[in-house]
Design a protein around this motif. Sequence first.
Motif, PDB file in Angstrom:
ATOM      1  N   LEU A   1      18.886 -22.387  12.654  1.00 51.51           N
ATOM      2  CA  LEU A   1      18.731 -20.938  12.818  1.00 51.51           C
ATOM      3  C   LEU A   1      19.102 -20.479  14.215  1.00 51.51           C
ATOM      4  O   LEU A   1      18.861 -19.325  14.570  1.00 51.51           O
TER       5      LEU A   1
ATOM      6  N   SER B   1      14.889 -23.784  20.148  1.00 50.29           N
ATOM      7  CA  SER B   1      13.677 -24.526  20.467  1.00 50.29           C
ATOM      8  C   SER B   1      14.008 -25.959  20.897  1.00 50.29           C
ATOM      9  O   SER B   1      13.454 -26.484  21.872  1.00 50.29           O
ATOM     10  N   CYS B   2      14.907 -26.618  20.184  1.00 52.04           N
ATOM     11  CA  CYS B   2      15.268 -28.002  20.534  1.00 52.04           C
ATOM     12  C   CYS B   2      15.921 -28.051  21.904  1.00 52.04           C
ATOM     13  O   CYS B   2      15.645 -28.942  22.710  1.00 52.04           O
TER      14      CYS B   2
ATOM     15  N   CYS C   1      12.046 -28.771  15.989  1.00 48.13           N
ATOM     16  CA  CYS C   1      12.866 -27.921  15.118  1.00 48.13           C
ATOM     17  C   CYS C   1      12.036 -27.377  13.958  1.00 48.13           C
ATOM     18  O   CYS C   1      11.448 -28.148  13.199  1.00 48.13           O
TER      19      CYS C   1
ATOM     20  N   ALA D   1      16.368 -29.108  10.865  1.00 46.95           N
ATOM     21  CA  ALA D   1      17.801 -29.308  11.100  1.00 46.95           C
ATOM     22  C   ALA D   1      18.060 -30.628  11.831  1.00 46.95           C
ATOM     23  O   ALA D   1      19.137 -31.198  11.725  1.00 46.95           O
ATOM     24  N   TRP D   2      17.061 -31.060  12.611  1.00 45.22           N
ATOM     25  CA  TRP D   2      17.160 -32.387  13.221  1.00 45.22           C
ATOM     26  C   TRP D   2      16.310 -33.352  12.408  1.00 45.22           C
ATOM     27  O   TRP D   2      15.181 -33.030  12.027  1.00 45.22           O
TER      28      TRP D   2
HETATM   29  S1  SF4 Z   1      18.355 -27.264  15.445  1.00 47.34           S
HETATM   30 FE1  SF4 Z   1      16.364 -26.382  14.927  1.00 47.34          FE
HETATM   31  S2  SF4 Z   1      15.324 -26.089  16.884  1.00 47.34           S
HETATM   32 FE2  SF4 Z   1      17.491 -26.384  17.323  1.00 47.34          FE
HETATM   33  S3  SF4 Z   1      18.353 -24.353  17.422  1.00 47.34           S
HETATM   34 FE3  SF4 Z   1      18.637 -25.044  15.324  1.00 47.34          FE
HETATM   35  S4  SF4 Z   1      16.821 -24.347  14.222  1.00 47.34           S
HETATM   36 FE4  SF4 Z   1      16.348 -24.159  16.387  1.00 47.34          FE
END
Ligand code: SF4
Length: 326
Positions: A178, A182-183, A216, A220-221
């Motif tokens: 998204l 955050s990551c 995340c 996604a990770w």
């Molecule tokens: S991988 Fe996850 S935490 Fe990193 S930007 Fe995308 S949604 Fe956000």
Amino acid sequence: MMSLNTKLVSKNAYFISKNRGRVTARVRVPGGNLETKYFPVIQEIAERYGNGTVHLSARQALTIPGIPAEKIPEVRRLMASYIQGVEVAAGVNITDVESGFPTPLPPNIIACIGSRDCALGNVDTAELAQKLERTFYPGGLMLKMGVAGCANDCVKVHMQDVGIIGMVEPLYDPARCLSCESCVKNCPSSALRMENYKVRRDGLSCLGCGECVLKCPTGAWSRGSPYYRVVIGGRTGRKHPRSARTFLEWINEEAVFRLIKNIFAYLEKYRNKNLPKEHLGYVIDRTGYGVFRQEVLQGINLGPKAKVARYINFGGYAYGKGVAYD
Ligand code: SF4
Ligand code: SF4
Ligand code: SF4
């Protein structure tokens, strides 16, 4: 007063106490992980033969103080069921459980709780510690080893001769991302950056800590293959304490085991045989890092992702030197 044959007593991991005629039993707990079904035998030994206490050693062994030396044969008989269950049933090659632990020197292999219970754990630390126990115990040489589930190193493997730290290769699924960042904000080594609303990872900077996976919100990770960082040369002691340094990273489990085997061969070849035990770091100081590196990497396929330290500056300090006092 009965005189104690210290060599004979310590042979099976009993230690002479400051209290005359008494010994302390050292009980191995590989990986610091013990099924509660073994508690009663420890309790019985401590209450019937010891002083009713059990000390938890800094290296996760159980020590039972206050045992009269002449009671060692009786304690051994009780301890046999513990050794049978914790060591032999787990695959450790001990042929005579009635005699107690077969050697005083190889220390307990310590581990944090790892992925069995810790959300940050990249590997099953207790399983790896128990596998190390099966492969290298009893042996005859001192090599303090520890396993940490992630870079946090809660179990302080940086104070061991050899520390093994779980790493993970994070896998990215752009379709689930998204772009919340955050990551990126939580990556401790600034290995992540946004590019066209997607995340890019710099594999050279990545520590394999797994923090991005935890931070995340959309999954996604995810955790890819486990790898290991190996740190060497840590120690405490009255001469020259220091923290271990990274020797290898991004190596697989098979390479870890081959490495430990080679480190034992290196120790056998270069240790000071006039001393009962010598920390790995002192031996490396004597031979130089180049010789150590060459000898212990022989015949090991480290894999395509592995990195090997070109040189190591251990630092550390000697007690009483280089300290200015007021
Ligand atoms: S991988 Fe996850 S935490 Fe990193 S930007 Fe995308 S949604 Fe956000
Ligand atoms: S070192 Fe990592 S895996 Fe082990 S207990 Fe600490 S945070 Fe958890
Ligand atoms: S594993 Fe750790 S160091 Fe590597 S990208 Fe993720 S947060 Fe950063």
